[in-house]
Write a protein that holds these residues in place. Structure first.
Motif, short mmCIF file in Angstrom:
data_model
loop_
_atom_site.label_atom_id
_atom_site.label_comp_id
_atom_site.label_asym_id
_atom_site.label_seq_id
_atom_site.Cartn_x
_atom_site.Cartn_y
_atom_site.Cartn_z
N SER A 1 0.77 -1.24 0.00
CA SER A 1 0.00 0.00 0.00
C SER A 1 0.81 1.29 0.00
N VAL A 2 2.04 1.27 0.44
CA VAL A 2 2.83 2.50 0.46
C VAL A 2 3.52 2.66 -0.90
N LYS A 3 3.22 3.76 -1.55
CA LYS A 3 3.80 4.05 -2.87
C LYS A 3 4.78 5.21 -2.76
N ASP A 4 5.73 5.26 -3.66
CA ASP A 4 6.77 6.30 -3.63
C ASP A 4 6.19 7.71 -3.64
N ASP A 5 5.10 7.93 -4.37
CA ASP A 5 4.54 9.27 -4.46
C ASP A 5 3.84 9.71 -3.17
N MET A 6 3.68 8.80 -2.20
CA MET A 6 3.07 9.13 -0.91
C MET A 6 4.12 9.65 0.09
N LEU A 7 5.38 9.47 -0.24
CA LEU A 7 6.45 9.78 0.70
C LEU A 7 6.89 11.23 0.59
N PRO A 8 7.32 11.85 1.66
CA PRO A 8 7.43 11.34 3.03
C PRO A 8 6.06 11.20 3.67
N LEU A 9 5.98 10.34 4.64
CA LEU A 9 4.73 9.98 5.29
C LEU A 9 4.90 10.07 6.80
N PRO A 10 4.03 10.83 7.48
CA PRO A 10 4.13 10.88 8.95
C PRO A 10 3.95 9.49 9.56
N GLY A 11 4.63 9.22 10.65
CA GLY A 11 4.55 7.92 11.30
C GLY A 11 3.14 7.53 11.68
N SER A 12 2.35 8.48 12.16
CA SER A 12 0.97 8.17 12.56
C SER A 12 0.13 7.75 11.36
N LYS A 13 0.38 8.39 10.22
CA LYS A 13 -0.36 8.02 9.01
C LYS A 13 0.10 6.65 8.50
N LEU A 14 1.39 6.37 8.62
CA LEU A 14 1.90 5.05 8.26
C LEU A 14 1.23 3.99 9.11
N TRP A 15 1.15 4.23 10.41
CA TRP A 15 0.55 3.26 11.34
C TRP A 15 -0.94 3.07 11.05
N ASN A 16 -1.70 4.17 11.09
CA ASN A 16 -3.16 4.08 10.96
C ASN A 16 -3.65 3.80 9.55
N GLY A 17 -2.94 4.32 8.57
CA GLY A 17 -3.40 4.18 7.20
C GLY A 17 -2.82 3.00 6.43
N HIS A 18 -1.73 2.40 6.96
CA HIS A 18 -1.06 1.35 6.20
C HIS A 18 -0.73 0.10 7.02
N ILE A 19 -0.12 0.28 8.19
CA ILE A 19 0.27 -0.90 8.98
C ILE A 19 -0.96 -1.60 9.55
N VAL A 20 -1.82 -0.86 10.22
CA VAL A 20 -3.02 -1.48 10.83
C VAL A 20 -3.92 -2.14 9.78
N PRO A 21 -4.21 -1.47 8.66
CA PRO A 21 -5.04 -2.14 7.65
C PRO A 21 -4.39 -3.37 7.01
N ASN A 22 -3.08 -3.49 7.08
CA ASN A 22 -2.37 -4.63 6.48
C ASN A 22 -2.00 -5.71 7.48
N ARG A 23 -2.57 -5.65 8.67
CA ARG A 23 -2.31 -6.71 9.66
C ARG A 23 -3.00 -7.99 9.23
N MET A 24 -2.56 -9.09 9.81
CA MET A 24 -3.18 -10.37 9.49
C MET A 24 -4.63 -10.34 9.95
N LYS A 25 -5.47 -10.97 9.16
CA LYS A 25 -6.90 -10.99 9.46
C LYS A 25 -7.15 -11.60 10.85
N GLY A 26 -7.98 -10.93 11.62
CA GLY A 26 -8.36 -11.43 12.93
C GLY A 26 -7.44 -11.06 14.07
N CYS A 27 -6.37 -10.31 13.80
CA CYS A 27 -5.49 -9.94 14.92
C CYS A 27 -5.53 -8.42 15.14
N GLN A 28 -5.28 -8.07 16.36
CA GLN A 28 -5.24 -6.67 16.76
C GLN A 28 -3.78 -6.28 16.98
N LEU A 29 -3.43 -5.08 16.56
CA LEU A 29 -2.08 -4.57 16.79
C LEU A 29 -2.14 -3.50 17.87
#
Length: 75
Positions: free
Chosen positions: A16-44
């Motif tokens: 989900s992270v593309k070069d044209d999105m960078l630089p990206l704030p850490g909070s946006k990376l976490w909420n917009g990319h890391i959390v949505p890409n977690r394994m199904k059924g798990c909480q981070l």
């Protein structure tokens, strides 16, 4: 928890992270990319990991060469 977070980061960087999105704030990376890409059924929860804070996680991933980042002194 650490492995789940790292796996979600790797998935986010691959899918989900593309070069044209960078630089990206850490909070946006976490909420917009890391959390949505977690394994199904798990909480981070960064506070339940050994990192305790997102900034510590990002610094470790920078040291491992997975990402580049810098601290925003204006926030």
């Amino acid at each position: 928890m650490d492995d789940l977070i790292l796996s979600a980061l790797q998935q986010a960087l691959h899918v989900s992270v593309k070069d044209d999105m960078l630089p990206l704030p850490g909070s946006k990376l976490w909420n917009g990319h890391i959390v949505p890409n977690r394994m199904k059924g798990c909480q981070l929860d960064i506070k339940k990991s050994s990192f305790k804070k997102l900034s510590a996680f990002l610094k470790q991933q920078k040291a491992a060469g997975l990402i580049t980042c810098k601290e925003d002194k204006h926030s």
